[in-house]
Design a protein around this motif. Structure first.
Motif, PDB file in Angstrom:
ATOM      1  N   GLY A 182       0.816  -1.214   0.000  1.00  0.00           N
ATOM      2  CA  GLY A 182       0.000   0.000   0.000  1.00  0.00           C
ATOM      3  C   GLY A 182       0.850   1.265   0.000  1.00  0.00           C
ATOM      4  O   GLY A 182       0.589   2.216  -0.743  1.00  0.00           O
ATOM      5  N   ILE A 183       1.906   1.267   0.842  1.00  0.00           N
ATOM      6  CA  ILE A 183       2.792   2.438   0.909  1.00  0.00           C
ATOM      7  C   ILE A 183       3.498   2.655  -0.432  1.00  0.00           C
ATOM      8  O   ILE A 183       3.592   3.784  -0.932  1.00  0.00           O
ATOM      9  N   THR A 184       3.976   1.553  -1.026  1.00  0.00           N
ATOM     10  CA  THR A 184       4.688   1.652  -2.301  1.00  0.00           C
ATOM     11  C   THR A 184       3.785   2.197  -3.403  1.00  0.00           C
ATOM     12  O   THR A 184       4.155   3.116  -4.137  1.00  0.00           O
ATOM     13  N   VAL A 185       2.573   1.633  -3.512  1.00  0.00           N
ATOM     14  CA  VAL A 185       1.618   2.084  -4.542  1.00  0.00           C
ATOM     15  C   VAL A 185       1.228   3.542  -4.294  1.00  0.00           C
ATOM     16  O   VAL A 185       1.148   4.347  -5.229  1.00  0.00           O
ATOM     17  N   ALA A 186       1.005   3.890  -3.019  1.00  0.00           N
ATOM     18  CA  ALA A 186       0.605   5.272  -2.692  1.00  0.00           C
ATOM     19  C   ALA A 186       1.707   6.266  -3.067  1.00  0.00           C
ATOM     20  O   ALA A 186       1.420   7.337  -3.636  1.00  0.00           O
ATOM     21  N   LEU A 187       2.957   5.927  -2.768  1.00  0.00           N
ATOM     22  CA  LEU A 187       4.065   6.835  -3.093  1.00  0.00           C
ATOM     23  C   LEU A 187       4.217   7.009  -4.605  1.00  0.00           C
ATOM     24  O   LEU A 187       4.424   8.138  -5.091  1.00  0.00           O
ATOM     25  N   ILE A 188       4.102   5.908  -5.353  1.00  0.00           N
ATOM     26  CA  ILE A 188       4.204   6.006  -6.813  1.00  0.00           C
ATOM     27  C   ILE A 188       3.053   6.845  -7.356  1.00  0.00           C
ATOM     28  O   ILE A 188       3.244   7.697  -8.235  1.00  0.00           O
ATOM     29  N   GLY A 189       1.838   6.618  -6.814  1.00  0.00           N
ATOM     30  CA  GLY A 189       0.684   7.412  -7.249  1.00  0.00           C
ATOM     31  C   GLY A 189       0.863   8.885  -6.963  1.00  0.00           C
ATOM     32  O   GLY A 189       0.539   9.745  -7.800  1.00  0.00           O
ATOM     33  N   LEU A 193       0.905  11.859  -9.750  1.00  0.00           N
ATOM     34  CA  LEU A 193      -0.013  13.010  -9.719  1.00  0.00           C
ATOM     35  C   LEU A 193       0.747  14.324  -9.612  1.00  0.00           C
ATOM     36  O   LEU A 193       0.272  15.367 -10.088  1.00  0.00           O
ATOM     37  N   ALA A 194       1.938  14.275  -8.988  1.00  0.00           N
ATOM     38  CA  ALA A 194       2.730  15.500  -8.825  1.00  0.00           C
ATOM     39  C   ALA A 194       3.533  15.847 -10.076  1.00  0.00           C
ATOM     40  O   ALA A 194       4.189  16.892 -10.115  1.00  0.00           O
ATOM     41  N   GLY A 195       3.477  14.989 -11.101  1.00  0.00           N
ATOM     42  CA  GLY A 195       4.245  15.208 -12.327  1.00  0.00           C
ATOM     43  C   GLY A 195       4.122  16.607 -12.900  1.00  0.00           C
ATOM     44  O   GLY A 195       5.142  17.276 -13.169  1.00  0.00           O
ATOM     45  N   PRO A 196       2.891  17.115 -13.112  1.00  0.00           N
ATOM     46  CA  PRO A 196       2.751  18.463 -13.682  1.00  0.00           C
ATOM     47  C   PRO A 196       3.360  19.560 -12.809  1.00  0.00           C
ATOM     48  O   PRO A 196       3.781  20.604 -13.304  1.00  0.00           O
ATOM     49  N   VAL A 197       3.413  19.318 -11.489  1.00  0.00           N
ATOM     50  CA  VAL A 197       4.016  20.301 -10.576  1.00  0.00           C
ATOM     51  C   VAL A 197       5.538  20.206 -10.631  1.00  0.00           C
ATOM     52  O   VAL A 197       6.244  21.220 -10.548  1.00  0.00           O
ATOM     53  N   LEU A 198       6.051  18.982 -10.773  1.00  0.00           N
ATOM     54  CA  LEU A 198       7.496  18.775 -10.746  1.00  0.00           C
ATOM     55  C   LEU A 198       8.183  19.302 -12.002  1.00  0.00           C
ATOM     56  O   LEU A 198       9.285  19.855 -11.924  1.00  0.00           O
ATOM     57  N   LEU A 230      15.036   3.469  -9.268  1.00  0.00           N
ATOM     58  CA  LEU A 230      13.762   4.150  -9.012  1.00  0.00           C
ATOM     59  C   LEU A 230      13.894   5.659  -9.175  1.00  0.00           C
ATOM     60  O   LEU A 230      13.025   6.311  -9.770  1.00  0.00           O
ATOM     61  N   ALA A 231      14.991   6.215  -8.644  1.00  0.00           N
ATOM     62  CA  ALA A 231      15.203   7.658  -8.759  1.00  0.00           C
ATOM     63  C   ALA A 231      15.361   8.067 -10.218  1.00  0.00           C
ATOM     64  O   ALA A 231      14.777   9.081 -10.669  1.00  0.00           O
ATOM     65  N   THR A 232      16.122   7.300 -10.981  1.00  0.00           N
ATOM     66  CA  THR A 232      16.352   7.619 -12.396  1.00  0.00           C
ATOM     67  C   THR A 232      15.064   7.487 -13.196  1.00  0.00           C
ATOM     68  O   THR A 232      14.733   8.364 -14.012  1.00  0.00           O
ATOM     69  N   PHE A 233      14.307   6.410 -12.965  1.00  0.00           N
ATOM     70  CA  PHE A 233      13.047   6.205 -13.683  1.00  0.00           C
ATOM     71  C   PHE A 233      12.079   7.351 -13.378  1.00  0.00           C
ATOM     72  O   PHE A 233      11.452   7.914 -14.281  1.00  0.00           O
ATOM     73  N   GLY A 234      11.961   7.697 -12.095  1.00  0.00           N
ATOM     74  CA  GLY A 234      11.055   8.774 -11.709  1.00  0.00           C
ATOM     75  C   GLY A 234      11.444  10.101 -12.335  1.00  0.00           C
ATOM     76  O   GLY A 234      10.592  10.836 -12.859  1.00  0.00           O
ATOM     77  N   TYR A 235      12.735  10.421 -12.294  1.00  0.00           N
ATOM     78  CA  TYR A 235      13.203  11.686 -12.857  1.00  0.00           C
ATOM     79  C   TYR A 235      12.929  11.766 -14.359  1.00  0.00           C
ATOM     80  O   TYR A 235      12.371  12.756 -14.854  1.00  0.00           O
ATOM     81  N   LEU A 236      13.302  10.706 -15.084  1.00  0.00           N
ATOM     82  CA  LEU A 236      13.132  10.727 -16.547  1.00  0.00           C
ATOM     83  C   LEU A 236      11.663  10.690 -16.943  1.00  0.00           C
ATOM     84  O   LEU A 236      11.238  11.391 -17.870  1.00  0.00           O
ATOM     85  N   ALA A 237      10.853   9.888 -16.244  1.00  0.00           N
ATOM     86  CA  ALA A 237       9.447   9.721 -16.620  1.00  0.00           C
ATOM     87  C   ALA A 237       8.605  10.943 -16.281  1.00  0.00           C
ATOM     88  O   ALA A 237       7.705  11.314 -17.050  1.00  0.00           O
ATOM     89  N   LEU A 238       8.895  11.584 -15.153  1.00  0.00           N
ATOM     90  CA  LEU A 238       8.009  12.653 -14.672  1.00  0.00           C
ATOM     91  C   LEU A 238       8.480  14.052 -15.031  1.00  0.00           C
ATOM     92  O   LEU A 238       7.674  14.981 -15.048  1.00  0.00           O
ATOM     93  N   THR A 239       9.759  14.246 -15.307  1.00  0.00           N
ATOM     94  CA  THR A 239      10.251  15.616 -15.517  1.00  0.00           C
ATOM     95  C   THR A 239      10.886  15.840 -16.884  1.00  0.00           C
ATOM     96  O   THR A 239      11.300  16.948 -17.187  1.00  0.00           O
ATOM     97  N   THR A 240      10.995  14.765 -17.695  1.00  0.00           N
ATOM     98  CA  THR A 240      11.555  14.931 -19.047  1.00  0.00           C
ATOM     99  C   THR A 240      10.639  14.215 -20.042  1.00  0.00           C
ATOM    100  O   THR A 240       9.701  13.519 -19.658  1.00  0.00           O
ATOM    101  N   SER A 241      10.947  14.385 -21.307  1.00  0.00           N
ATOM    102  CA  SER A 241      10.170  13.694 -22.353  1.00  0.00           C
ATOM    103  C   SER A 241      10.948  12.494 -22.903  1.00  0.00           C
ATOM    104  O   SER A 241      10.643  11.996 -23.977  1.00  0.00           O
TER     105      SER A 241
END
Length: 625
Positions: A182-189, A193-198, A230-241
């Motif tokens: 639950g914690i893992t899914v919640a953090l990823i979610g 959702l914060a992608g447009p803000v980041l 995880l950090a690299t995937f998150g950075y590339l997926a949410l803040t770059t194209s």
């Protein structure tokens, strides 16, 4: 990097029917994976050995040998990573995990697994796409589709997912597993959702992902490779194209350097040296020479680590070959257990530059520095730090009572020297072969393996064929843990470079007061910290490509800078309270970590003095190049 005290614990024996089923399935699949991984290690030894023999003995090079070895190496690395995940041998930091209560610790252990699952699930579709894209590329020598090699990535990911889910199913508490999921899914979610803000935050995202996310994962006990990923995937997926298939490509690139083939071969060679009794022969000879002087066996410990170090690829393996031989006799002479483990840990840091160290091979592969130059440059700086340690040994043992110590006769010393000569010659044969250009760092390992096998069978008459399978599987597991970290760190370094971080770092480092000396000083501080938190290989793979061009630009020789960086990282790795190398030494010695704390700081101070001397006098590193 080499310390593996900090690993996932074995899962609790399953109590439920589902847990028992998962256990049986995991054992069945795991047995097959281990067998294939062991065969791949053996195949690499045979292929590279055949290549060396064909080239030097028959002057008829096998044009396909390197290509086939490279294809099989990616499969070995991925299947080795699966074995490491099953056995809980991926490198991780457990400083926080071991200090919390039982319930919190169980939750953190479950989170370590669910975090790994999260990355593997997210990257799997892109790994499949990457393997499919590679179908269009044909290998030059074997003329087969490159997808045969690239398929190792998605298949390895699927098998890691299977192993991770099996670990979860065997957990003792379903509530804990559900909470961790639950914690893992919640953090990823939340991050999604914060992608447009980041996205508009620009380079502030580097701090959020590569400092915040990495630190949170590392301190929570998530294996370091998955923390980076995880950090690299998150950075590339949410803040770059950037398409995520590019990250898979960087992962592949990091795991596919041909020079890294030396890693499994030297690990296996280290296991052979211990199994054939060669390590014991070296230590007994050194003990006959110095055992009768005050602190003599401590000097033997320093010298034995110098001789053995670097061949196995694992400091734990080096320590395991030496400690059981020396420690009982040292304790008989009144040595304090805490002092023994402190010195053992310090020698781990002191011998990081002894070739053919896996750290040297790694730094050469990611920075382009000549491996032969690194092998030549690493010998003397380790002597400088060894002398610094010996000074502390002399000071602490100046009042030792030697009345009950037997002094060996010259005849007995000569006999032990004769017995040890083939073993003592091996490290020098390996180093000379690389430095003189007879063989590459990868190829020379096969020469060492052949030498150790022949010496074990013909000279030492100690060769346990029954241990070979376990040694091959252990080699595959350690290789997978190391190479998967290198792949994830390479992807992370690429993300940092694309963000412009390297240019910013270059400006900051170049602006440090004191020019060359200021740069070296800040590098020492940075790598001591990085070594304690990330371990050696991840720290070097991540920051080596960024900092080496800066060092060159301000006039620091590549080899000299390599020695400074490796020693600084080693001191961090083997110094408490965070350095996992220290806890690895304690585990090997079966000594409580608390006992060594009051003894180790004098050795750490000696290592730092030695490091300052090496940094201040480049000749120690480059005088023989």
């Amino acid at each position: 990097m080499d310390a593996h005290a900090a690993t996932l614990p074995p899962p609790v024996m399953p109590a439920t029917g589902l847990g028992r089923l998962a256990d049986r399935l995991d054992r069945a699949v795991g047995t097959v994976v281990e067998l294939v991984a062991a065969v791949l290690v053996l195949a690499e030894i045979v292929i590279l050995g055949a290549g060396v023999t064909a080239r030097y003995a028959f002057h008829a090079p096998l044009v396909w040998s390197d290509e086939l070895a490279s294809i099989l190496f990616l499969w070995l690395s991925m299947l080795g990573a699966v074995v490491a995940l099953r056995r809980g041998e991926h490198m991780r930091m457990t400083g926080l995990v071991t200090r919390v209560g039982p319930q919190a610790r169980l939750l953190l252990e479950a989170l370590a697994i669910t975090a790994a699952i999260a990355f593997l699930v997210m990257i799997l579709p892109d790994a499949l796409d990457y393997a499919e894209d590679e179908r269009l590329i044909v290998t030059p020598a074997l003329e087969i589709a490159n997808s045969w090699r690239a398929a190792a990535l998605p298949i390895g990911i699927v098998l890691m997912l299977f192993a991770a889910f099996c670990r979860l199913l065997r957990f003792g508490s379903w509530k804990t597993v559900a909470l961790a999921l639950g914690i893992t899914v919640a953090l990823i979610g939340l991050f999604y959702l914060a992608g447009p803000v980041l996205k508009p935050l620009g380079k502030l995202n580097l701090v959020i992902f590569f400092v915040g996310v990495v630190a949170a994962n590392v301190f929570a006990g998530v294996p370091i490779a998955f923390s980076f990923a995880l950090a690299t995937f998150g950075y590339l997926a949410l803040t770059t194209s950037t398409p995520m298939v590019v990250m898979v490509g960087r992962l592949d690139e990091g795991m596919s350097h041909l020079i890294l083939l030396a890693v499994p071969l030297f690990i296996f060679l280290g296991a052979l040296i211990e199994m054939t009794g060669m390590a014991r022969a070296m230590i007994q000879f050194l003990a006959s020479l110095l055992g009768h002087v005050r602190g003599g066996l401590s000097y033997v410990l320093v010298g034995a680590m110098y001789l053995v170090s670097g061949i196995s690829g694992s400091k734990i393996a080096d320590m395991a070959a030496i400690a059981p031989v020396l420690f009982p006799e040292m304790q008989k002479r009144g040595a304090k257990p805490g002092d023994l483990v402190a010195l053992l840990s310090a020698t781990g840091a002191q011998t990081e530059t002894i070739p053919p160290s896996i750290v040297l091979i790694t730094i050469g592969s990611v920075t382009g520095v000549s491996i032969a130059a690194l092998f030549t440059g690493g010998m003397l700086p380790a002597v400088v730090l060894g002398i610094a340690l010996c000074f502390v040994v002399w000071w602490r043992n100046r009042g030792e009572d030697l009345s009950q110590v037997t002094k060996y006769s010259k005849r007995e010393i000569g006999r032990l020297c004769l017995i040890a000569a083939p073993a003592i010659a091996l490290p020098f044969v390996i180093r000379a072969a690389v430095v003189e250009g007879v063989a590459t760092a990868t190829e020379v390992s096969t020469i060492g393996i052949a030498y150790a096998v022949l010496a074990g069978i013909l000279i030492y008459r100690q060769f346990d064929w029954r241990r070979l399978k376990r040694m091959l599987v252990d080699t595959a597991s350690l290789t997978g843990a190391i190479i998967f970290i290198i792949g994830c760190a390479t992807a992370m370094a690429w993300g940092l470079t694309q963000s412009g971080f390297s240019q910013d770092l270059a400006k900051v480092m170049a602006a440090v007061p004191g020019g060359t000396w200021g740069f070296l000083a800040i590098s020492i501080v940075a790598f001591v910290i990085l070594g304690s938190v990330l371990e050696g290989i991840p720290a070097i793979v991540l920051f080596g490509p960024l900092l080496f061009p800066i060092a060159k630009q301000i006039g620091v020789h590549d080899v000299h800078y390599s020695m400074v960086v490796i020693f600084a990282m080693g001191i961090g790795l083997f110094a408490p309270p965070f350095g996992v190398g220290y806890y690895g030494a304690c585990a090997i010695s079966k000594i409580n970590p608390d006992e060594g704390l009051k003894y180790i700081w004098a050795y750490v101070a000696a290592l730092l003095v030695g490091l300052v001397i090496v940094a201040a006098v480049p000749w120690f590193s480059i005088g023989f190049l």
